[in-house]
Write a protein that holds these residues in place. Structure first.
Motif, short mmCIF file in Angstrom:
data_model
loop_
_atom_site.label_atom_id
_atom_site.label_comp_id
_atom_site.label_asym_id
_atom_site.label_seq_id
_atom_site.Cartn_x
_atom_site.Cartn_y
_atom_site.Cartn_z
N TYR A 96 0.83 -1.20 0.00
CA TYR A 96 0.00 0.00 0.00
C TYR A 96 0.87 1.26 0.00
O TYR A 96 0.60 2.21 -0.74
CB TYR A 96 -0.96 0.01 1.20
CG TYR A 96 -1.77 1.27 1.25
CD1 TYR A 96 -2.87 1.43 0.40
CD2 TYR A 96 -1.43 2.32 2.08
CE1 TYR A 96 -3.60 2.60 0.40
CE2 TYR A 96 -2.16 3.49 2.09
CZ TYR A 96 -3.24 3.64 1.26
OH TYR A 96 -3.96 4.80 1.25
N ALA A 97 1.93 1.26 0.81
CA ALA A 97 2.82 2.43 0.87
C ALA A 97 3.47 2.67 -0.49
O ALA A 97 3.61 3.81 -0.93
CB ALA A 97 3.87 2.23 1.95
N MET A 98 3.87 1.59 -1.16
CA MET A 98 4.49 1.72 -2.48
C MET A 98 3.49 2.28 -3.49
O MET A 98 3.82 3.17 -4.28
CB MET A 98 5.02 0.36 -2.95
CG MET A 98 6.22 -0.12 -2.16
SD MET A 98 6.67 -1.84 -2.46
CE MET A 98 6.73 -1.95 -4.23
N ILE A 99 2.27 1.77 -3.46
CA ILE A 99 1.25 2.24 -4.39
C ILE A 99 0.93 3.71 -4.12
O ILE A 99 0.81 4.51 -5.05
CB ILE A 99 -0.01 1.36 -4.30
CG1 ILE A 99 0.28 -0.02 -4.88
CG2 ILE A 99 -1.19 2.01 -5.02
CD1 ILE A 99 -0.80 -1.05 -4.62
N GLN A 100 0.80 4.06 -2.85
CA GLN A 100 0.50 5.45 -2.50
C GLN A 100 1.61 6.38 -2.99
O GLN A 100 1.34 7.46 -3.50
CB GLN A 100 0.31 5.60 -0.99
CG GLN A 100 -0.26 6.93 -0.59
CD GLN A 100 -1.62 7.19 -1.22
OE1 GLN A 100 -2.52 6.37 -1.13
NE2 GLN A 100 -1.78 8.33 -1.86
N HIS A 101 2.85 5.94 -2.89
CA HIS A 101 3.98 6.73 -3.39
C HIS A 101 3.85 6.94 -4.91
O HIS A 101 4.06 8.05 -5.41
CB HIS A 101 5.30 6.04 -3.05
CG HIS A 101 6.50 6.69 -3.67
ND1 HIS A 101 7.00 7.89 -3.23
CD2 HIS A 101 7.26 6.33 -4.72
CE1 HIS A 101 8.03 8.23 -3.97
NE2 HIS A 101 8.20 7.30 -4.89
N MET A 102 3.49 5.87 -5.64
CA MET A 102 3.36 5.99 -7.08
C MET A 102 2.19 6.89 -7.46
O MET A 102 2.29 7.70 -8.39
CB MET A 102 3.19 4.61 -7.71
CG MET A 102 4.48 3.79 -7.68
SD MET A 102 4.32 2.21 -8.49
CE MET A 102 3.69 1.21 -7.15
N VAL A 103 1.09 6.80 -6.73
CA VAL A 103 -0.07 7.66 -7.00
C VAL A 103 0.31 9.12 -6.75
O VAL A 103 0.03 10.00 -7.56
CB VAL A 103 -1.27 7.25 -6.12
CG1 VAL A 103 -2.37 8.30 -6.15
CG2 VAL A 103 -1.81 5.89 -6.57
N ASP A 104 0.95 9.38 -5.62
CA ASP A 104 1.37 10.75 -5.28
C ASP A 104 2.33 11.30 -6.33
O ASP A 104 2.24 12.46 -6.71
CB ASP A 104 2.03 10.79 -3.91
CG ASP A 104 1.06 10.51 -2.77
OD1 ASP A 104 -0.17 10.57 -3.01
OD2 ASP A 104 1.52 10.23 -1.66
N ARG A 105 3.22 10.48 -6.81
CA ARG A 105 4.21 10.88 -7.81
C ARG A 105 3.54 11.25 -9.11
O ARG A 105 4.03 12.12 -9.85
CB ARG A 105 5.19 9.72 -8.03
CG ARG A 105 6.34 10.07 -8.95
CD ARG A 105 7.23 8.89 -9.19
NE ARG A 105 6.45 7.91 -9.93
CZ ARG A 105 6.80 6.65 -10.11
NH1 ARG A 105 7.87 6.18 -9.55
NH2 ARG A 105 6.05 5.83 -10.80
N ASN A 106 2.41 10.64 -9.42
CA ASN A 106 1.72 10.90 -10.68
C ASN A 106 0.64 11.97 -10.59
O ASN A 106 -0.07 12.22 -11.55
CB ASN A 106 1.11 9.60 -11.22
CG ASN A 106 2.18 8.66 -11.71
OD1 ASN A 106 3.02 9.03 -12.52
ND2 ASN A 106 2.18 7.45 -11.19
#
Length: 108
Positions: A96-106
């Motif tokens: 979840y933390a990894m996905i949230q990082h990718m979402v925030d980055r985009n």
């Protein structure tokens, strides 16, 4: 199980904002009044199944996200879904933390 319309409305509003849509624009696209959409987002109105499905289509989520808070997508490869079922709770937190990082980055 009783539906939590307030939580459902919050998820609809959160997804709308995430997609950069104004409430008036989403209401127009869904063919409903802005007041009705506002009531849905505040948990004061109960959307019909037809309206709920329109909102799902427009906001690109499956109904279980709005109803239960489970964000699933029809375009997630089955091997990923099956792999997630085998993960521990700690693994899921990391994912979840990894996905949230990718979402925030985009985010724009």
């Amino acid at each position: 199980m009783e539906l939590d319309y307030e939580a459902m409305g919050q998820r609809i509003a959160k997804r709308r904002v995430h997609m950069g849509l104004k409430q008036t624009r989403l209401a127009e696209q869904a063919g409903i009044s802005n007041n009705y959409l506002s009531g849905i987002e505040r948990g004061k109105e109960k959307p019909s199944l037809e309206v709920l499905m329109k909102l799902c289509r427009l906001l690109k989520v499956t109904p279980d996200y709005f109803l239960l808070g489970n964000l699933c997508s029809n375009n997630v490869p089955q091997n990923i879904v099956e792999g997630l079922r085998l993960c521990s709770e700690r693994d899921m937190e990391l994912i979840y933390a990894m996905i949230q990082h990718m979402v925030d980055r985009n985010q724009p």
